[in-house]
Design an enzyme around this catalytic site. Sequence first.
Site, PDB file in Angstrom:
ATOM      1  N   ASP A 239       0.888  -1.117   0.139  1.00 24.44           N
ATOM      2  CA  ASP A 239       0.012  -0.095  -0.031  1.00 24.44           C
ATOM      3  C   ASP A 239       0.960   1.235  -0.105  1.00 24.44           C
ATOM      4  OD1 ASP A 239      -3.300  -0.043   0.690  1.00 24.44           O
ATOM      5  OD2 ASP A 239      -2.161   1.890   0.826  1.00 24.44           O
TER       6      ASP A 239
ATOM      7  N   ASP B 181       3.939   2.465  -3.862  1.00 22.39           N
ATOM      8  CA  ASP B 181       3.189   3.166  -4.740  1.00 22.39           C
ATOM      9  C   ASP B 181       2.949   2.650  -6.090  1.00 22.39           C
ATOM     10  OD1 ASP B 181       1.945   4.972  -6.646  1.00 22.39           O
ATOM     11  OD2 ASP B 181       3.368   6.824  -5.915  1.00 22.39           O
ATOM     12  N   VAL B 182       2.060   2.049  -6.435  1.00 20.93           N
ATOM     13  CA  VAL B 182       1.698   1.042  -7.655  1.00 20.93           C
ATOM     14  C   VAL B 182       1.991   1.780  -9.019  1.00 20.93           C
ATOM     15  CG1 VAL B 182       0.007  -0.460  -6.469  1.00 20.93           C
ATOM     16  CG2 VAL B 182      -0.677   1.450  -7.795  1.00 20.93           C
TER      17      VAL B 182
ATOM     18  N   SER C 216     -14.102  -2.201 -12.388  1.00 22.96           N
ATOM     19  CA  SER C 216     -15.355  -1.628 -11.863  1.00 22.96           C
ATOM     20  C   SER C 216     -16.594  -1.614 -12.860  1.00 22.96           C
ATOM     21  CB  SER C 216     -15.132  -0.227 -11.247  1.00 22.96           C
ATOM     22  OG  SER C 216     -16.370   0.308 -11.147  1.00 22.96           O
TER      23      SER C 216
ATOM     24  N   TYR D  76     -12.089   7.611 -14.121  1.00 27.51           N
ATOM     25  CA  TYR D  76     -12.014   6.448 -13.694  1.00 27.51           C
ATOM     26  C   TYR D  76     -12.786   5.251 -14.616  1.00 27.51           C
ATOM     27  CZ  TYR D  76     -13.346   3.145  -9.533  1.00 27.51           C
ATOM     28  OH  TYR D  76     -13.672   2.141  -9.026  1.00 27.51           O
TER      29      TYR D  76
ATOM     30  N   LYS E 182     -10.953   2.056 -15.596  1.00 34.10           N
ATOM     31  CA  LYS E 182     -11.396   0.543 -15.128  1.00 34.10           C
ATOM     32  C   LYS E 182     -11.782   0.065 -16.619  1.00 34.10           C
ATOM     33  CE  LYS E 182     -10.879   0.563 -10.771  1.00 34.10           C
ATOM     34  NZ  LYS E 182     -10.035  -0.176 -10.163  1.00 34.10           N
TER      35      LYS E 182
HETATM   36  P1  NAP Z   1     -10.162   2.102  -0.496  1.00 36.26           P
HETATM   37  O1  NAP Z   1     -10.978   1.507   0.705  1.00 36.26           O
HETATM   38  O2  NAP Z   1     -10.087   3.525  -0.858  1.00 36.26           O
HETATM   39  O3  NAP Z   1      -8.914   1.506  -0.729  1.00 36.26           O
HETATM   40  C1  NAP Z   1      -7.997   1.590  -1.684  1.00 36.26           C
HETATM   41  C2  NAP Z   1      -6.477   1.385  -1.141  1.00 36.26           C
HETATM   42  O4  NAP Z   1      -5.674   1.490  -2.149  1.00 36.26           O
HETATM   43  C3  NAP Z   1      -6.272   2.443   0.111  1.00 36.26           C
HETATM   44  O5  NAP Z   1      -5.459   1.647   1.126  1.00 36.26           O
HETATM   45  C4  NAP Z   1      -5.101   3.485  -0.798  1.00 36.26           C
HETATM   46  O6  NAP Z   1      -4.393   4.193   0.118  1.00 36.26           O
HETATM   47  C5  NAP Z   1      -4.631   2.652  -1.668  1.00 36.26           C
HETATM   48  N1  NAP Z   1      -3.868   3.319  -2.879  1.00 36.26           N
HETATM   49  C6  NAP Z   1      -4.263   4.350  -3.428  1.00 36.26           C
HETATM   50  N2  NAP Z   1      -3.414   4.608  -4.329  1.00 36.26           N
HETATM   51  C7  NAP Z   1      -2.447   3.997  -4.335  1.00 36.26           C
HETATM   52  C8  NAP Z   1      -1.111   3.727  -4.895  1.00 36.26           C
HETATM   53  N3  NAP Z   1      -0.758   4.742  -6.013  1.00 36.26           N
HETATM   54  N4  NAP Z   1      -0.391   2.770  -4.417  1.00 36.26           N
HETATM   55  C9  NAP Z   1      -0.699   1.948  -3.608  1.00 36.26           C
HETATM   56  N5  NAP Z   1      -1.768   1.764  -2.960  1.00 36.26           N
HETATM   57  C10 NAP Z   1      -2.677   2.856  -3.131  1.00 36.26           C
HETATM   58  O7  NAP Z   1     -11.007   1.717  -1.664  1.00 36.26           O
HETATM   59  P2  NAP Z   1     -11.925   0.308  -1.932  1.00 36.26           P
HETATM   60  O8  NAP Z   1     -13.174   0.600  -2.198  1.00 36.26           O
HETATM   61  O9  NAP Z   1     -11.421  -0.669  -1.201  1.00 36.26           O
HETATM   62  O10 NAP Z   1     -11.355  -0.202  -3.363  1.00 36.26           O
HETATM   63  C11 NAP Z   1     -10.582  -1.009  -3.865  1.00 36.26           C
HETATM   64  C12 NAP Z   1     -10.558  -1.368  -5.197  1.00 36.26           C
HETATM   65  O11 NAP Z   1     -11.837  -1.638  -5.767  1.00 36.26           O
HETATM   66  C13 NAP Z   1     -10.136  -0.364  -6.215  1.00 36.26           C
HETATM   67  O12 NAP Z   1      -9.426  -0.495  -7.462  1.00 36.26           O
HETATM   68  C14 NAP Z   1     -11.327   0.547  -6.627  1.00 36.26           C
HETATM   69  O13 NAP Z   1     -11.431   1.313  -7.672  1.00 36.26           O
HETATM   70  C15 NAP Z   1     -12.364  -0.883  -6.613  1.00 36.26           C
HETATM   71  N6  NAP Z   1     -13.745  -0.700  -6.624  1.00 36.26           N
HETATM   72  C16 NAP Z   1     -14.371  -0.296  -5.506  1.00 36.26           C
HETATM   73  C17 NAP Z   1     -15.786  -0.284  -5.581  1.00 36.26           C
HETATM   74  C18 NAP Z   1     -16.643   0.196  -4.280  1.00 36.26           C
HETATM   75  O14 NAP Z   1     -17.594   0.533  -4.313  1.00 36.26           O
HETATM   76  N7  NAP Z   1     -15.843   0.453  -3.051  1.00 36.26           N
HETATM   77  C19 NAP Z   1     -16.331  -0.311  -6.706  1.00 36.26           C
HETATM   78  C20 NAP Z   1     -15.667  -0.754  -7.749  1.00 36.26           C
HETATM   79  C21 NAP Z   1     -14.426  -1.048  -7.792  1.00 36.26           C
HETATM   80  P3  NAP Z   1      -4.806   5.648   0.589  1.00 36.26           P
HETATM   81  O15 NAP Z   1      -5.849   5.298   1.729  1.00 36.26           O
HETATM   82  O16 NAP Z   1      -3.324   6.052   1.150  1.00 36.26           O
HETATM   83  O17 NAP Z   1      -5.185   6.336  -0.628  1.00 36.26           O
END
Ligand code: NAP
Length: 247
Positions: free
Chosen positions: A38, A62-63, A142, A155, A159
């Site tokens: 992360d 950082d990815v 997504s 986004y 995606k």
């Molecule tokens: P989340 O709770 O915000 O978790 C995302 C994690 O990724 C956070 O720990 C974030 O760190 C980290 N991150 C961000 N930028 C990064 C980078 N450059 N390098 C490494 N880590 C990084 O989000 P989530 O809802 O679990 O989402 C996870 C995945 O599912 C994402 O790809 C999202 O687009 C996808 N998704 C989510 C939903 C939804 O409804 N939640 C729906 C469709 C798809 P920080 O907190 O420091 O930014």
Amino acid sequence: MTTVLQDKVAVVTGGAQGIGEAIARLFVDHGARVVIGDRDGAAAELTAKGIGAEVARGFGCDVTDGDQVQALLAFAAESFGGVDVMVNNAGITRDATMRKMTEDEFDQVIAVHLRGAWLGTKHAAATMREQGRGGAIVNMSSISGKVGFFGQTNYSAAKAGVVGLTKAAAKEMARDQIRVNAIQPGLIATEMTRAMPEHIWKSKMAEIPLQRAGTVDEIANVALFLASDMSSYMTGTVLEVTGGRLM
Ligand code: NAP
């Protein structure tokens, strides 16, 4: 207890919280050892510690940076002896209508989701090819990438790009028995969606035939399926996990 990932090593990006954390926990429950990558290394380590020091480690990565992604994979190999599963899950949102969205907001979202998933796929595939024991890569897309959402030109583009990346990489990696698949979650309750204004949340709920938001565990279950031999004859697929929304 089923242990479909027994003795497998998995790397989960963005795994300090949310969907990634749920995936890391479930993978460990099913026999894997996991490295959480992360942006916030301390948060990744804390989450890993909560899962168990014997089976989970955290690493700052950082990815969007290829060297850091390679370092993450090398850390997994040093810690647990290889990489069998890569989950490219890290994500951010920078929502705005196209009229208001800045170039920087567009670039940031493309960098984390599309460049990040590409780097993770490229470098994990190289590690897996070298190991010669196959592997599974799971990319987090997504439903926004399927239909395009208002206010998410960055986004949705990223995606949708993840889908193209998944299919093209699946074709390139198949001869090495490395499978590449993607998940398209719908509305899942996490930090990412918690900030959403209530009227937008309600309008999204109205589109969901199962009449509720999904949980992080419901996405983790599908990631486990794609990461394990339960999906051994699947590659290049995109699984919608949306409660039937926008099917
Ligand atoms: P989340 O709770 O915000 O978790 C995302 C994690 O990724 C956070 O720990 C974030 O760190 C980290 N991150 C961000 N930028 C990064 C980078 N450059 N390098 C490494 N880590 C990084 O989000 P989530 O809802 O679990 O989402 C996870 C995945 O599912 C994402 O790809 C999202 O687009 C996808 N998704 C989510 C939903 C939804 O409804 N939640 C729906 C469709 C798809 P920080 O907190 O420091 O930014």
